[in-house]
Design a protein around this motif. Structure first.
Motif, PDB file in Angstrom:
ATOM      1  N   PHE A  72       0.836  -1.211   0.000  1.00  0.00           N
ATOM      2  CA  PHE A  72       0.000   0.000   0.000  1.00  0.00           C
ATOM      3  C   PHE A  72       0.868   1.258   0.000  1.00  0.00           C
ATOM      4  O   PHE A  72       0.457   2.296  -0.511  1.00  0.00           O
ATOM      5  CB  PHE A  72      -0.921   0.028   1.229  1.00  0.00           C
ATOM      6  N   THR A  73       2.074   1.155   0.592  1.00  0.00           N
ATOM      7  CA  THR A  73       2.936   2.328   0.702  1.00  0.00           C
ATOM      8  C   THR A  73       3.282   2.935  -0.657  1.00  0.00           C
ATOM      9  O   THR A  73       3.318   4.145  -0.820  1.00  0.00           O
ATOM     10  CB  THR A  73       4.230   1.966   1.471  1.00  0.00           C
ATOM     11  N   PHE A  74       3.536   2.062  -1.643  1.00  0.00           N
ATOM     12  CA  PHE A  74       3.905   2.638  -2.939  1.00  0.00           C
ATOM     13  C   PHE A  74       2.687   2.953  -3.806  1.00  0.00           C
ATOM     14  O   PHE A  74       2.826   3.518  -4.887  1.00  0.00           O
ATOM     15  CB  PHE A  74       4.938   1.785  -3.679  1.00  0.00           C
ATOM     16  N   GLU A  75       1.496   2.612  -3.331  1.00  0.00           N
ATOM     17  CA  GLU A  75       0.297   2.904  -4.132  1.00  0.00           C
ATOM     18  C   GLU A  75       0.069   4.406  -4.254  1.00  0.00           C
ATOM     19  O   GLU A  75      -0.409   4.886  -5.287  1.00  0.00           O
ATOM     20  CB  GLU A  75      -0.921   2.213  -3.526  1.00  0.00           C
ATOM     21  N   THR A  76       0.395   5.149  -3.197  1.00  0.00           N
ATOM     22  CA  THR A  76       0.272   6.603  -3.274  1.00  0.00           C
ATOM     23  C   THR A  76       1.151   7.132  -4.403  1.00  0.00           C
ATOM     24  O   THR A  76       0.713   7.960  -5.213  1.00  0.00           O
ATOM     25  CB  THR A  76       0.705   7.241  -1.937  1.00  0.00           C
ATOM     26  N   ALA A  77       2.395   6.615  -4.473  1.00  0.00           N
ATOM     27  CA  ALA A  77       3.315   7.065  -5.521  1.00  0.00           C
ATOM     28  C   ALA A  77       2.802   6.679  -6.914  1.00  0.00           C
ATOM     29  O   ALA A  77       2.925   7.446  -7.869  1.00  0.00           O
ATOM     30  CB  ALA A  77       4.707   6.482  -5.281  1.00  0.00           C
TER      31      ALA A  77
END
Lengths: 268, 268
Positions: free
Chosen positions: A126-131
Protein backbone atom coordinates in the motif's frame (compact mmCIF):
# COMPACT_ATOMS: atom_id res chain seq x y z
CA UNK A 1 1.71 26.70 11.31
CA UNK A 2 2.84 26.31 7.68
CA UNK A 3 0.61 24.58 5.12
CA UNK A 4 3.10 21.72 4.89
CA UNK A 5 3.18 21.15 8.64
CA UNK A 6 -0.60 21.35 8.78
CA UNK A 7 -0.94 18.71 6.05
CA UNK A 8 1.51 16.44 7.90
CA UNK A 9 -0.39 16.85 11.15
CA UNK A 10 -3.71 16.12 9.43
CA UNK A 11 -2.27 12.91 7.96
CA UNK A 12 -1.15 11.73 11.41
CA UNK A 13 -4.55 12.71 12.83
CA UNK A 14 -6.21 10.58 10.12
CA UNK A 15 -4.02 7.60 11.07
CA UNK A 16 -4.86 8.04 14.76
CA UNK A 17 -8.56 8.38 14.01
CA UNK A 18 -8.48 5.19 11.94
CA UNK A 19 -6.73 3.26 14.73
CA UNK A 20 -9.25 4.61 17.26
CA UNK A 21 -12.09 3.42 15.01
CA UNK A 22 -10.62 -0.09 14.72
CA UNK A 23 -9.99 -0.13 18.48
CA UNK A 24 -13.66 0.71 18.89
CA UNK A 25 -14.73 -2.28 16.83
CA UNK A 26 -14.83 -1.04 13.21
CA UNK A 27 -13.99 -3.90 10.80
CA UNK A 28 -13.06 -2.93 7.22
CA UNK A 29 -10.13 -3.27 4.77
CA UNK A 30 -7.67 -0.43 5.31
CA UNK A 31 -6.72 0.25 1.65
CA UNK A 32 -7.07 3.96 0.89
CA UNK A 33 -7.48 4.92 4.58
CA UNK A 34 -5.22 7.71 5.93
CA UNK A 35 -3.63 8.25 2.49
CA UNK A 36 0.11 8.80 2.55
CA UNK A 37 0.62 7.03 5.88
CA UNK A 38 2.50 3.73 5.94
CA UNK A 39 0.44 0.61 6.56
CA UNK A 40 2.01 -2.57 7.88
CA UNK A 41 1.43 -6.31 7.97
CA UNK A 42 1.57 -7.87 11.44
CA UNK A 43 2.65 -11.21 12.84
CA UNK A 44 3.11 -11.89 16.55
CA UNK A 45 4.83 -15.04 17.80
CA UNK A 46 6.00 -16.35 21.17
CA UNK A 47 9.66 -15.47 21.85
CA UNK A 48 10.72 -19.06 21.17
CA UNK A 49 9.81 -18.57 17.48
CA UNK A 50 11.07 -15.00 17.13
CA UNK A 51 14.59 -15.82 15.95
CA UNK A 52 13.42 -18.25 13.29
CA UNK A 53 10.98 -15.65 12.03
CA UNK A 54 13.43 -12.75 12.05
CA UNK A 55 15.87 -14.93 10.11
CA UNK A 56 13.10 -15.99 7.68
CA UNK A 57 12.38 -12.30 7.08
CA UNK A 58 16.06 -11.50 6.58
CA UNK A 59 16.36 -14.32 4.06
CA UNK A 60 13.22 -13.29 2.19
CA UNK A 61 13.37 -9.50 2.30
CA UNK A 62 11.20 -8.84 -0.75
CA UNK A 63 8.27 -10.65 0.86
CA UNK A 64 9.02 -9.83 4.52
CA UNK A 65 10.66 -6.38 4.80
CA UNK A 66 10.71 -5.69 8.54
CA UNK A 67 9.76 -2.16 9.61
CA UNK A 68 9.82 -2.77 13.38
CA UNK A 69 10.08 -5.54 15.97
CA UNK A 70 8.71 -5.05 19.47
CA UNK A 71 10.45 -6.10 22.64
CA UNK A 72 9.11 -9.43 23.93
CA UNK A 73 5.84 -8.88 25.78
CA UNK A 74 5.34 -5.31 24.58
CA UNK A 75 2.34 -4.35 22.38
CA UNK A 76 3.93 -1.01 21.51
CA UNK A 77 5.92 0.13 18.45
CA UNK A 78 8.09 3.10 17.59
CA UNK A 79 6.06 3.49 14.38
CA UNK A 80 2.95 4.89 16.14
CA UNK A 81 3.06 6.59 19.51
CA UNK A 82 0.40 5.36 21.92
CA UNK A 83 -0.87 2.62 19.62
CA UNK A 84 -1.75 -0.81 21.04
CA UNK A 85 -0.98 -3.55 18.54
CA UNK A 86 -3.50 -5.90 20.21
CA UNK A 87 -6.52 -3.72 19.43
CA UNK A 88 -5.63 -1.11 16.81
CA UNK A 89 -5.99 -3.19 13.66
CA UNK A 90 -9.40 -3.75 12.04
CA UNK A 91 -9.20 -7.55 12.04
CA UNK A 92 -6.86 -10.27 13.33
CA UNK A 93 -6.35 -13.94 12.67
CA UNK A 94 -5.36 -16.43 15.37
CA UNK A 95 -3.44 -19.49 14.18
CA UNK A 96 -3.04 -22.76 16.06
CA UNK A 97 -0.78 -25.56 14.78
CA UNK A 98 -0.65 -23.95 11.37
CA UNK A 99 -4.39 -23.63 11.00
CA UNK A 100 -6.63 -20.58 11.06
CA UNK A 101 -8.49 -20.90 14.38
CA UNK A 102 -10.49 -17.68 14.51
CA UNK A 103 -10.84 -14.16 13.18
CA UNK A 104 -11.28 -11.45 15.83
CA UNK A 105 -11.33 -7.66 16.06
CA UNK A 106 -9.87 -7.51 19.60
CA UNK A 107 -6.76 -9.69 19.96
CA UNK A 108 -6.15 -9.08 23.68
CA UNK A 109 -7.48 -12.43 24.90
CA UNK A 110 -5.34 -14.33 22.36
CA UNK A 111 -2.27 -12.21 23.16
CA UNK A 112 -2.69 -12.98 26.86
CA UNK A 113 -2.06 -16.69 26.25
CA UNK A 114 1.70 -15.94 26.16
CA UNK A 115 3.62 -13.34 28.17
CA UNK A 116 6.49 -13.06 25.69
CA UNK A 117 4.83 -12.29 22.36
CA UNK A 118 7.18 -10.59 19.87
CA UNK A 119 5.43 -8.57 17.18
CA UNK A 120 6.83 -8.01 13.71
CA UNK A 121 5.56 -5.16 11.56
CA UNK A 122 6.24 -5.76 7.89
CA UNK A 123 6.15 -3.35 4.97
CA UNK A 124 3.04 -3.35 2.81
CA UNK A 125 2.67 -2.56 -0.88
CA UNK A 126 0.00 0.00 0.00
CA UNK A 127 2.94 2.33 0.70
CA UNK A 128 3.90 2.64 -2.94
CA UNK A 129 0.30 2.90 -4.13
CA UNK A 130 0.27 6.60 -3.27
CA UNK A 131 3.32 7.07 -5.52
CA UNK A 132 1.64 5.08 -8.32
CA UNK A 133 -1.50 7.18 -8.06
CA UNK A 134 0.50 10.41 -8.02
CA UNK A 135 2.06 9.28 -11.31
CA UNK A 136 -1.44 8.86 -12.76
CA UNK A 137 -1.36 5.05 -12.64
CA UNK A 138 -4.73 3.72 -11.52
CA UNK A 139 -4.64 1.31 -8.58
CA UNK A 140 -7.66 -0.79 -9.43
CA UNK A 141 -8.67 -2.06 -5.98
CA UNK A 142 -8.60 1.47 -4.57
CA UNK A 143 -10.53 2.83 -7.57
CA UNK A 144 -13.13 0.09 -7.08
CA UNK A 145 -13.16 0.27 -3.27
CA UNK A 146 -12.24 -3.37 -2.77
CA UNK A 147 -9.47 -5.37 -1.06
CA UNK A 148 -6.30 -6.10 -3.06
CA UNK A 149 -6.20 -9.62 -4.60
CA UNK A 150 -3.44 -11.88 -3.20
CA UNK A 151 -2.31 -15.29 -4.42
CA UNK A 152 -0.17 -18.10 -3.08
CA UNK A 153 2.60 -18.50 -5.68
CA UNK A 154 4.80 -21.49 -6.50
CA UNK A 155 7.97 -19.63 -5.50
CA UNK A 156 9.61 -21.20 -2.47
CA UNK A 157 10.99 -18.85 0.17
CA UNK A 158 14.43 -19.60 1.58
CA UNK A 159 13.80 -21.61 4.80
CA UNK A 160 15.03 -20.49 8.22
CA UNK A 161 15.09 -22.80 11.23
CA UNK A 162 11.64 -24.39 11.52
CA UNK A 163 10.06 -22.03 8.97
CA UNK A 164 9.42 -22.63 5.27
CA UNK A 165 6.73 -21.74 2.76
CA UNK A 166 5.93 -20.20 -0.62
CA UNK A 167 5.73 -16.51 -1.47
CA UNK A 168 2.35 -14.77 -1.45
CA UNK A 169 1.97 -12.07 -4.12
CA UNK A 170 -0.40 -9.15 -4.56
CA UNK A 171 -1.63 -8.29 -8.07
CA UNK A 172 -2.45 -4.97 -9.74
CA UNK A 173 -3.59 -4.76 -13.37
CA UNK A 174 -1.48 -2.07 -15.10
CA UNK A 175 -1.91 -0.64 -18.60
CA UNK A 176 0.82 -2.06 -20.85
CA UNK A 177 2.27 1.37 -21.56
CA UNK A 178 2.64 2.14 -17.82
CA UNK A 179 4.16 -1.18 -16.67
CA UNK A 180 7.75 0.06 -16.94
CA UNK A 181 6.91 3.11 -14.82
CA UNK A 182 5.10 0.95 -12.27
CA UNK A 183 8.32 -1.08 -11.99
CA UNK A 184 10.68 1.89 -11.60
CA UNK A 185 8.40 3.76 -9.18
CA UNK A 186 7.94 0.80 -6.85
CA UNK A 187 11.63 -0.14 -7.08
CA UNK A 188 12.32 3.08 -5.17
CA UNK A 189 10.56 1.56 -2.12
CA UNK A 190 12.68 -1.53 -1.37
CA UNK A 191 11.57 -1.74 2.27
CA UNK A 192 7.92 -2.13 1.26
CA UNK A 193 8.36 -4.97 -1.27
CA UNK A 194 10.01 -2.82 -3.96
CA UNK A 195 9.80 -3.75 -7.64
CA UNK A 196 7.46 -6.47 -8.95
CA UNK A 197 8.58 -10.10 -8.74
CA UNK A 198 6.66 -11.03 -11.90
CA UNK A 199 4.96 -9.30 -14.83
CA UNK A 200 2.39 -11.09 -17.01
CA UNK A 201 1.36 -14.75 -17.26
CA UNK A 202 -0.06 -15.85 -13.88
CA UNK A 203 0.40 -19.53 -14.80
CA UNK A 204 4.17 -19.15 -14.49
CA UNK A 205 3.63 -18.24 -10.83
CA UNK A 206 1.40 -21.28 -10.35
CA UNK A 207 -1.76 -19.16 -10.26
CA UNK A 208 -4.58 -21.02 -12.02
CA UNK A 209 -7.25 -18.32 -12.05
CA UNK A 210 -6.91 -14.62 -11.27
CA UNK A 211 -10.65 -14.50 -10.56
CA UNK A 212 -10.12 -16.64 -7.46
CA UNK A 213 -7.48 -15.07 -5.22
CA UNK A 214 -6.33 -16.96 -2.12
CA UNK A 215 -6.70 -13.79 -0.03
CA UNK A 216 -8.53 -10.49 -0.61
CA UNK A 217 -10.89 -9.90 -3.54
CA UNK A 218 -10.64 -10.30 -7.32
CA UNK A 219 -10.45 -7.09 -9.37
CA UNK A 220 -11.49 -6.47 -12.95
CA UNK A 221 -8.79 -6.53 -15.63
CA UNK A 222 -9.47 -4.31 -18.65
CA UNK A 223 -8.29 -5.03 -22.21
CA UNK A 224 -4.74 -3.76 -22.69
CA UNK A 225 -3.85 -4.28 -19.03
CA UNK A 226 -1.15 -6.63 -17.75
CA UNK A 227 -1.31 -8.39 -14.36
CA UNK A 228 1.70 -7.24 -12.31
CA UNK A 229 2.72 -9.14 -9.17
CA UNK A 230 4.51 -7.84 -6.08
CA UNK A 231 5.80 -9.84 -3.09
CA UNK A 232 3.23 -9.59 -0.31
CA UNK A 233 3.38 -9.33 3.47
CA UNK A 234 0.85 -12.14 3.80
CA UNK A 235 3.79 -14.46 3.05
CA UNK A 236 4.37 -15.03 6.81
CA UNK A 237 0.84 -16.44 7.09
CA UNK A 238 1.68 -18.93 4.34
CA UNK A 239 4.78 -19.89 6.37
CA UNK A 240 2.67 -20.32 9.51
CA UNK A 241 0.46 -22.75 7.59
CA UNK A 242 3.24 -24.62 5.77
CA UNK A 243 5.35 -24.97 8.91
CA UNK A 244 2.62 -25.87 11.40
CA UNK A 245 3.58 -23.03 13.76
CA UNK A 246 1.97 -23.80 17.15
CA UNK A 247 0.66 -20.29 17.85
CA UNK A 248 0.61 -17.00 15.95
CA UNK A 249 -1.50 -13.88 15.69
CA UNK A 250 -1.56 -11.98 12.39
CA UNK A 251 -3.55 -9.23 10.76
CA UNK A 252 -6.32 -10.40 8.48
CA UNK A 253 -5.24 -9.89 4.83
CA UNK A 254 -5.97 -6.31 3.71
CA UNK A 255 -6.73 -5.22 7.29
CA UNK A 256 -3.47 -3.55 8.13
CA UNK A 257 -1.84 -1.61 10.95
CA UNK A 258 -1.82 2.11 10.07
CA UNK A 259 1.32 3.83 11.38
CA UNK A 260 2.23 7.48 12.01
CA UNK A 261 5.06 7.23 9.46
CA UNK A 262 4.64 8.93 6.06
CA UNK A 263 5.03 6.66 3.02
CA UNK A 264 7.73 9.01 1.75
CA UNK A 265 10.02 7.82 4.58
CA UNK A 266 10.58 4.57 2.72
CA UNK A 267 11.49 6.23 -0.60
CA UNK A 268 15.18 5.78 -1.44
CA UNK B 1 32.02 -16.74 -24.25
CA UNK B 2 30.91 -13.11 -24.57
CA UNK B 3 33.15 -10.27 -23.33
CA UNK B 4 30.62 -9.48 -20.60
CA UNK B 5 30.48 -13.05 -19.34
CA UNK B 6 34.25 -13.28 -19.48
CA UNK B 7 34.61 -10.11 -17.37
CA UNK B 8 32.10 -11.47 -14.84
CA UNK B 9 33.96 -14.76 -14.60
CA UNK B 10 37.28 -12.97 -14.18
CA UNK B 11 35.84 -10.91 -11.31
CA UNK B 12 34.65 -14.07 -9.52
CA UNK B 13 38.04 -15.67 -10.18
CA UNK B 14 39.72 -12.65 -8.56
CA UNK B 15 37.48 -12.99 -5.49
CA UNK B 16 38.29 -16.70 -5.22
CA UNK B 17 41.98 -16.07 -5.64
CA UNK B 18 41.91 -13.44 -2.89
CA UNK B 19 40.10 -15.80 -0.51
CA UNK B 20 42.60 -18.55 -1.31
CA UNK B 21 45.43 -16.14 -0.52
CA UNK B 22 43.93 -15.19 2.83
CA UNK B 23 43.26 -18.86 3.58
CA UNK B 24 46.93 -19.48 2.88
CA UNK B 25 47.99 -16.90 5.45
CA UNK B 26 48.17 -13.57 3.55
CA UNK B 27 47.33 -10.67 5.89
CA UNK B 28 46.44 -7.32 4.25
CA UNK B 29 43.56 -4.83 4.08
CA UNK B 30 41.12 -5.86 1.36
CA UNK B 31 40.23 -2.40 -0.01
CA UNK B 32 40.64 -2.34 -3.77
CA UNK B 33 41.02 -6.13 -4.03
CA UNK B 34 38.77 -7.98 -6.54
CA UNK B 35 37.23 -4.69 -7.74
CA UNK B 36 33.49 -4.80 -8.33
CA UNK B 37 32.91 -7.73 -5.97
CA UNK B 38 30.99 -7.15 -2.74
CA UNK B 39 33.02 -7.20 0.47
CA UNK B 40 31.38 -7.87 3.82
CA UNK B 41 31.93 -7.26 7.51
CA UNK B 42 31.73 -10.38 9.69
CA UNK B 43 30.58 -11.10 13.22
CA UNK B 44 30.06 -14.61 14.58
CA UNK B 45 28.30 -15.22 17.89
CA UNK B 46 27.06 -18.27 19.79
CA UNK B 47 23.40 -19.05 18.99
CA UNK B 48 22.31 -17.68 22.40
CA UNK B 49 23.29 -14.19 21.23
CA UNK B 50 22.07 -14.50 17.64
CA UNK B 51 18.54 -13.15 18.19
CA UNK B 52 19.73 -10.10 20.08
CA UNK B 53 22.21 -9.37 17.33
CA UNK B 54 19.80 -9.91 14.44
CA UNK B 55 17.36 -7.57 16.19
CA UNK B 56 20.13 -5.02 16.80
CA UNK B 57 20.91 -5.12 13.08
CA UNK B 58 17.24 -4.75 12.15
CA UNK B 59 16.95 -1.72 14.44
CA UNK B 60 20.14 -0.12 13.12
CA UNK B 61 20.01 -0.95 9.42
CA UNK B 62 22.25 1.88 8.23
CA UNK B 63 25.12 0.61 10.36
CA UNK B 64 24.32 -3.12 10.21
CA UNK B 65 22.73 -4.02 6.87
CA UNK B 66 22.65 -7.82 6.88
CA UNK B 67 23.62 -9.56 3.64
CA UNK B 68 23.51 -13.13 4.94
CA UNK B 69 23.18 -15.15 8.14
CA UNK B 70 24.52 -18.69 8.33
CA UNK B 71 22.71 -21.59 9.94
CA UNK B 72 23.99 -22.24 13.47
CA UNK B 73 27.26 -24.19 13.34
CA UNK B 74 27.81 -23.70 9.61
CA UNK B 75 30.84 -21.75 8.30
CA UNK B 76 29.29 -21.51 4.81
CA UNK B 77 27.36 -18.72 3.11
CA UNK B 78 25.23 -18.40 0.00
CA UNK B 79 27.31 -15.35 -0.96
CA UNK B 80 30.40 -17.36 -1.96
CA UNK B 81 30.29 -20.99 -3.01
CA UNK B 82 32.90 -23.15 -1.32
CA UNK B 83 34.15 -20.40 0.98
CA UNK B 84 34.99 -21.16 4.61
CA UNK B 85 34.21 -18.18 6.83
CA UNK B 86 36.68 -19.40 9.48
CA UNK B 87 39.73 -19.09 7.22
CA UNK B 88 38.91 -17.00 4.15
CA UNK B 89 39.32 -13.51 5.63
CA UNK B 90 42.72 -11.86 5.90
CA UNK B 91 42.47 -11.14 9.64
CA UNK B 92 40.11 -11.87 12.53
CA UNK B 93 39.57 -10.54 16.00
CA UNK B 94 38.52 -12.69 18.93
CA UNK B 95 36.57 -10.93 21.68
CA UNK B 96 36.12 -12.15 25.25
CA UNK B 97 33.84 -10.36 27.72
CA UNK B 98 33.76 -7.30 25.49
CA UNK B 99 37.53 -7.04 25.16
CA UNK B 100 39.79 -7.70 22.22
CA UNK B 101 41.61 -10.91 23.18
CA UNK B 102 43.64 -11.67 20.06
CA UNK B 103 44.03 -11.04 16.36
CA UNK B 104 44.47 -14.16 14.21
CA UNK B 105 44.56 -15.10 10.53
CA UNK B 106 43.04 -18.58 11.02
CA UNK B 107 39.91 -18.50 13.19
CA UNK B 108 39.25 -22.24 13.27
CA UNK B 109 40.52 -22.83 16.83
CA UNK B 110 38.39 -19.95 18.18
CA UNK B 111 35.34 -21.10 16.21
CA UNK B 112 35.70 -24.59 17.66
CA UNK B 113 35.04 -23.28 21.19
CA UNK B 114 31.30 -23.29 20.39
CA UNK B 115 29.40 -25.75 18.19
CA UNK B 116 26.56 -23.33 17.40
CA UNK B 117 28.25 -20.21 16.05
CA UNK B 118 25.97 -18.06 13.89
CA UNK B 119 27.79 -15.82 11.41
CA UNK B 120 26.44 -12.52 10.19
CA UNK B 121 27.76 -10.95 7.01
CA UNK B 122 27.13 -7.23 6.89
CA UNK B 123 27.28 -4.80 3.98
CA UNK B 124 30.43 -2.73 3.62
CA UNK B 125 30.85 0.73 2.14
CA UNK B 126 33.54 -0.65 -0.15
CA UNK B 127 30.62 -1.74 -2.36
CA UNK B 128 29.71 1.79 -3.36
CA UNK B 129 33.33 2.86 -3.80
CA UNK B 130 33.38 1.32 -7.25
CA UNK B 131 30.40 3.48 -8.18
CA UNK B 132 32.08 6.58 -6.73
CA UNK B 133 35.25 5.88 -8.71
CA UNK B 134 33.29 5.27 -11.90
CA UNK B 135 31.77 8.74 -11.43
CA UNK B 136 35.28 10.19 -11.23
CA UNK B 137 35.16 10.80 -7.47
CA UNK B 138 38.50 9.90 -5.91
CA UNK B 139 38.34 7.48 -3.00
CA UNK B 140 41.36 8.65 -1.04
CA UNK B 141 42.28 5.50 0.88
CA UNK B 142 42.23 3.46 -2.34
CA UNK B 143 44.22 6.13 -4.22
CA UNK B 144 46.78 6.13 -1.39
CA UNK B 145 46.74 2.38 -0.85
CA UNK B 146 45.80 2.56 2.83
CA UNK B 147 42.97 1.30 5.04
CA UNK B 148 39.81 3.44 5.33
CA UNK B 149 39.71 5.61 8.51
CA UNK B 150 36.92 4.72 10.94
CA UNK B 151 35.76 6.56 14.06
CA UNK B 152 33.55 5.80 17.04
CA UNK B 153 30.82 8.46 16.90
CA UNK B 154 28.60 9.87 19.65
CA UNK B 155 25.43 8.57 17.97
CA UNK B 156 23.73 5.90 20.05
CA UNK B 157 22.33 2.89 18.23
CA UNK B 158 18.86 1.68 19.18
CA UNK B 159 19.44 -1.10 21.76
CA UNK B 160 18.15 -4.67 21.32
CA UNK B 161 18.03 -7.16 24.15
CA UNK B 162 21.48 -7.20 25.80
CA UNK B 163 23.12 -5.17 23.02
CA UNK B 164 23.79 -1.45 22.92
CA UNK B 165 26.53 0.83 21.59
CA UNK B 166 27.39 3.84 19.47
CA UNK B 167 27.65 3.98 15.70
CA UNK B 168 31.04 3.60 14.03
CA UNK B 169 31.49 5.71 10.89
CA UNK B 170 33.91 5.57 7.96
CA UNK B 171 35.21 8.83 6.48
CA UNK B 172 36.10 9.82 2.93
CA UNK B 173 37.28 13.33 2.04
CA UNK B 174 35.24 14.56 -0.95
CA UNK B 175 35.75 17.72 -3.02
CA UNK B 176 33.03 20.23 -2.07
CA UNK B 177 31.61 20.31 -5.60
CA UNK B 178 31.21 16.49 -5.66
CA UNK B 179 29.64 16.00 -2.21
CA UNK B 180 26.05 16.10 -3.52
CA UNK B 181 26.90 13.43 -6.10
CA UNK B 182 28.65 11.30 -3.49
CA UNK B 183 25.40 11.44 -1.48
CA UNK B 184 23.06 10.54 -4.36
CA UNK B 185 25.32 7.78 -5.70
CA UNK B 186 25.73 6.05 -2.34
CA UNK B 187 22.02 6.49 -1.53
CA UNK B 188 21.33 4.01 -4.32
CA UNK B 189 23.03 1.30 -2.24
CA UNK B 190 20.86 1.15 0.91
CA UNK B 191 21.92 -2.39 1.81
CA UNK B 192 25.59 -1.40 2.05
CA UNK B 193 25.13 1.64 4.36
CA UNK B 194 23.55 3.92 1.71
CA UNK B 195 23.82 7.71 1.95
CA UNK B 196 26.15 9.47 4.40
CA UNK B 197 24.98 9.96 7.99
CA UNK B 198 26.94 13.22 8.35
CA UNK B 199 28.69 15.75 6.11
CA UNK B 200 31.25 18.19 7.50
CA UNK B 201 32.27 19.11 11.05
CA UNK B 202 33.62 15.97 12.80
CA UNK B 203 33.13 17.59 16.24
CA UNK B 204 29.35 17.26 15.86
CA UNK B 205 29.86 13.49 15.67
CA UNK B 206 32.06 13.58 18.77
CA UNK B 207 35.23 13.03 16.75
CA UNK B 208 38.07 15.07 18.28
CA UNK B 209 40.77 14.57 15.66
CA UNK B 210 40.47 13.11 12.15
CA UNK B 211 44.19 12.34 12.24
CA UNK B 212 43.59 9.70 14.91
CA UNK B 213 40.94 7.23 13.76
CA UNK B 214 39.72 4.56 16.19
CA UNK B 215 40.11 1.91 13.46
CA UNK B 216 41.98 1.86 10.15
CA UNK B 217 44.39 4.57 9.06
CA UNK B 218 44.20 8.36 8.72
CA UNK B 219 44.06 9.77 5.19
CA UNK B 220 45.18 13.17 3.90
CA UNK B 221 42.51 15.82 3.41
CA UNK B 222 43.27 18.36 0.69
CA UNK B 223 42.14 22.01 0.70
CA UNK B 224 38.60 22.29 -0.67
CA UNK B 225 37.63 18.81 0.52
CA UNK B 226 34.89 18.03 3.03
CA UNK B 227 34.98 15.03 5.39
CA UNK B 228 31.95 12.85 4.59
CA UNK B 229 30.87 10.13 7.04
CA UNK B 230 29.04 6.89 6.33
CA UNK B 231 27.68 4.34 8.82
CA UNK B 232 30.20 1.53 9.15
CA UNK B 233 29.99 -2.23 9.60
CA UNK B 234 32.50 -2.08 12.46
CA UNK B 235 29.54 -0.86 14.56
CA UNK B 236 28.91 -4.45 15.81
CA UNK B 237 32.42 -4.48 17.31
CA UNK B 238 31.57 -1.30 19.23
CA UNK B 239 28.45 -3.08 20.50
CA UNK B 240 30.51 -6.11 21.54
CA UNK B 241 32.73 -3.78 23.60
CA UNK B 242 29.95 -1.62 25.05
CA UNK B 243 27.79 -4.62 25.96
CA UNK B 244 30.46 -6.93 27.34
CA UNK B 245 29.52 -9.76 24.98
CA UNK B 246 31.08 -12.97 26.41
CA UNK B 247 32.42 -14.33 23.10
CA UNK B 248 32.53 -13.09 19.52
CA UNK B 249 34.67 -13.46 16.43
CA UNK B 250 34.79 -10.57 13.95
CA UNK B 251 36.83 -9.50 10.97
CA UNK B 252 39.63 -7.06 11.73
CA UNK B 253 38.60 -3.58 10.52
CA UNK B 254 39.36 -3.17 6.82
CA UNK B 255 40.11 -6.89 6.44
CA UNK B 256 36.84 -8.00 4.91
CA UNK B 257 35.20 -11.11 3.49
CA UNK B 258 35.24 -10.94 -0.32
CA UNK B 259 32.10 -12.52 -1.80
CA UNK B 260 31.22 -13.82 -5.28
CA UNK B 261 28.41 -11.23 -5.55
CA UNK B 262 28.92 -8.22 -7.87
CA UNK B 263 28.53 -4.81 -6.21
CA UNK B 264 25.88 -3.95 -8.79
CA UNK B 265 23.54 -6.49 -7.14
CA UNK B 266 22.97 -4.03 -4.29
CA UNK B 267 22.14 -1.09 -6.55
CA UNK B 268 18.43 -0.14 -6.32
Amino acid sequence: MSALKLAARRAVDAARAARAGYRGGLVAPSAGIAPGMTQANLIALPRDWAYDFLLYAQRNPKACPILDVTDAGSPHTVLAEGADLRTDLPLYRVWRNGQLAEEISDARPAWAEHDDMVTFLIGCSFTFETALQEAGIEVRHIADGSNVPMYLSNRACRPAGRLRGDMVVSMRPIRADRVAEACTITARYPSVHGAPVHVGDPALLGIADLAHPDFGEAVRIEPGEVPVFWACGVTPQAAVMASGVPFAITHSPGHMFITDVPDSTYHV
